[in-house]
Design a protein around this motif. Structure first.
Motif, PDB file in Angstrom:
ATOM      1  N   GLU A  91      -9.243  49.225  50.209  1.00  0.00           N
ATOM      2  CA  GLU A  91      -9.877  49.297  51.528  1.00  0.00           C
ATOM      3  C   GLU A  91      -9.973  47.843  52.108  1.00  0.00           C
ATOM      4  O   GLU A  91     -10.409  46.800  51.616  1.00  0.00           O
ATOM      5  N   GLY A  92      -9.155  47.707  53.311  1.00  0.00           N
ATOM      6  CA  GLY A  92      -9.250  46.463  54.081  1.00  0.00           C
ATOM      7  C   GLY A  92      -8.591  45.188  53.585  1.00  0.00           C
ATOM      8  O   GLY A  92      -8.151  44.338  54.038  1.00  0.00           O
ATOM      9  N   LYS A 124       1.815  54.226  52.464  1.00  0.00           N
ATOM     10  CA  LYS A 124       0.685  54.453  53.642  1.00  0.00           C
ATOM     11  C   LYS A 124      -0.194  55.851  53.653  1.00  0.00           C
ATOM     12  O   LYS A 124      -1.131  55.834  53.919  1.00  0.00           O
ATOM     13  N   ALA A 129      -7.038  54.281  54.734  1.00  0.00           N
ATOM     14  CA  ALA A 129      -6.602  54.281  55.971  1.00  0.00           C
ATOM     15  C   ALA A 129      -6.729  52.779  56.483  1.00  0.00           C
ATOM     16  O   ALA A 129      -5.946  52.651  57.493  1.00  0.00           O
ATOM     17  N   ASP A 130      -7.746  52.032  56.107  1.00  0.00           N
ATOM     18  CA  ASP A 130      -7.854  50.686  56.669  1.00  0.00           C
ATOM     19  C   ASP A 130      -7.069  49.636  55.574  1.00  0.00           C
ATOM     20  O   ASP A 130      -7.273  48.419  55.771  1.00  0.00           O
ATOM     21  N   ARG A 132      -4.107  47.145  54.726  1.00  0.00           N
ATOM     22  CA  ARG A 132      -3.238  46.825  55.846  1.00  0.00           C
ATOM     23  C   ARG A 132      -1.820  46.686  55.143  1.00  0.00           C
ATOM     24  O   ARG A 132      -1.430  45.643  54.651  1.00  0.00           O
ATOM     25  N   ASP A 162       0.085  46.135  61.142  1.00  0.00           N
ATOM     26  CA  ASP A 162      -0.845  45.243  61.276  1.00  0.00           C
ATOM     27  C   ASP A 162      -0.306  43.757  61.500  1.00  0.00           C
ATOM     28  O   ASP A 162      -0.082  43.132  60.512  1.00  0.00           O
TER      29      ASP A 162
END
Ligand SMILES: NC(=O)c1ccc[n+]([C@@H]2O[C@H](COP(=O)([O-])OP(=O)(O)OC[C@H]3O[C@@H](n4cnc5c(N)ncnc54)[C@H](OP(=O)(O)O)[C@@H]3O)[C@@H](O)[C@H]2O)c1
Length: 217
Positions: A91-92, A124, A129-130, A132, A162
């Protein structure tokens, strides 16, 4: 940026570690800690012989994700789903896919993408979802990364949605002497970036050239 290479013990992973470790902290990830550590030792010896100091650490793939800010998925396409299903904590993070879905049929190589359209687009779907995601490094041969006598005079197409992540990946590419990052557009163009690789392999095979790469001028 702390770089983590999942499957960093492989051809492209070790090559990238060799080129990046003089400038960044690089973690080589593996399914087995010991294999990662052996690979690190090898990298350190190669770089020390050249008078280069470096920071390279061997860990499991999961520890690599936990440590890194930018995670490179240096694994064969056939293990992409199982690997991403197992890894937690993306995440992130900036995730970079150099993965090419390629098959050899008879004498030539073909691009054989999954139903999602490309390895990058499949990644993807599997990533948080977050995460990058950028697709990059698909078209530079492992042997070129590994041969430190060979200046890496290639272009590296980067695509992703992104912009800040893409900029960080471009900076990472530019930190490797001679490599030139180029923005190729959104993640939707990942099939175009990936499918160049079987073309390069076929040119290499049929034109009797070794480890063909691209440089856009
Ligand atoms: N080779 C090239 O010239 C090149 C150029 C551009 C892009 N690429 C892309 O980069 C990716 C890596 O290529 P490569 O040639 O470096 O691959 P590779 O050497 O065949 O494999 C890379 C690593 O994947 C790990 N691995 C093996 N089996 C696995 C499994 N069942 N589950 C999870 N991980 C497994 C291994 O690490 P551990 O055993 O340590 O876990 C291995 O060292 C591919 O997707 C390829 O399309 C390759």
């Amino acid at each position: 940026v702390r770089i983590g290479i999942i499957g960093g013990t492989g051809g492209i992973g070790e090559g990238m570690a060799l080129r990046m470790a003089p400038f960044h902290t690089v973690v080589i990830g593996s399914r087995e800690t010991e294999k990662a550590q052996v690979c690190c030792k090898e990298c350190e010896e190669i770089l020390m012989q050249r008078g280069l100091s470096c920071s390279v650490i061997g860990k499991t793939n999961q520890e690599t994700v936990d440590f890194a800010e930018l995670v490179i998925l240096a694994i064969p396409f056939k293990f992409l789903v199982s690997t991403l299903q197992e890894l937690k904590g993306l995440e992130g993070k900036i995730v970079v896919s150099p993965v090419n879905p390629i098959e050899k049929t008879g004498t030539f190589f073909s691009y054989v993408p999954p139903p999602e359209g490309s390895a990058g687009l499949l990644a993807k779907k599997l990533l948080p979802a977050d995460a990058r995601l950028c697709v990059a490094f698909n078209n530079v041969a492992a042997n070129r990364w590994r041969d430190l006598d060979d200046p890496l005079e290639y272009s590296v197409a980067v695509c992703g949605d992104d912009e800040a992540a893409k900029e960080t990946v471009r900076q990472l590419i530019a930190s490797v002497p001679h490599l030139k990052p180029l923005d190729a557009g959104p993640l939707a163009v990942a099939p175009l970036v990936e499918s160049l690789t079987p073309l390069l392999l076929n040119i290499g095979r049929f034109s009797r050239m070794k480890d063909v790469g691209v440089r856009y001028l």
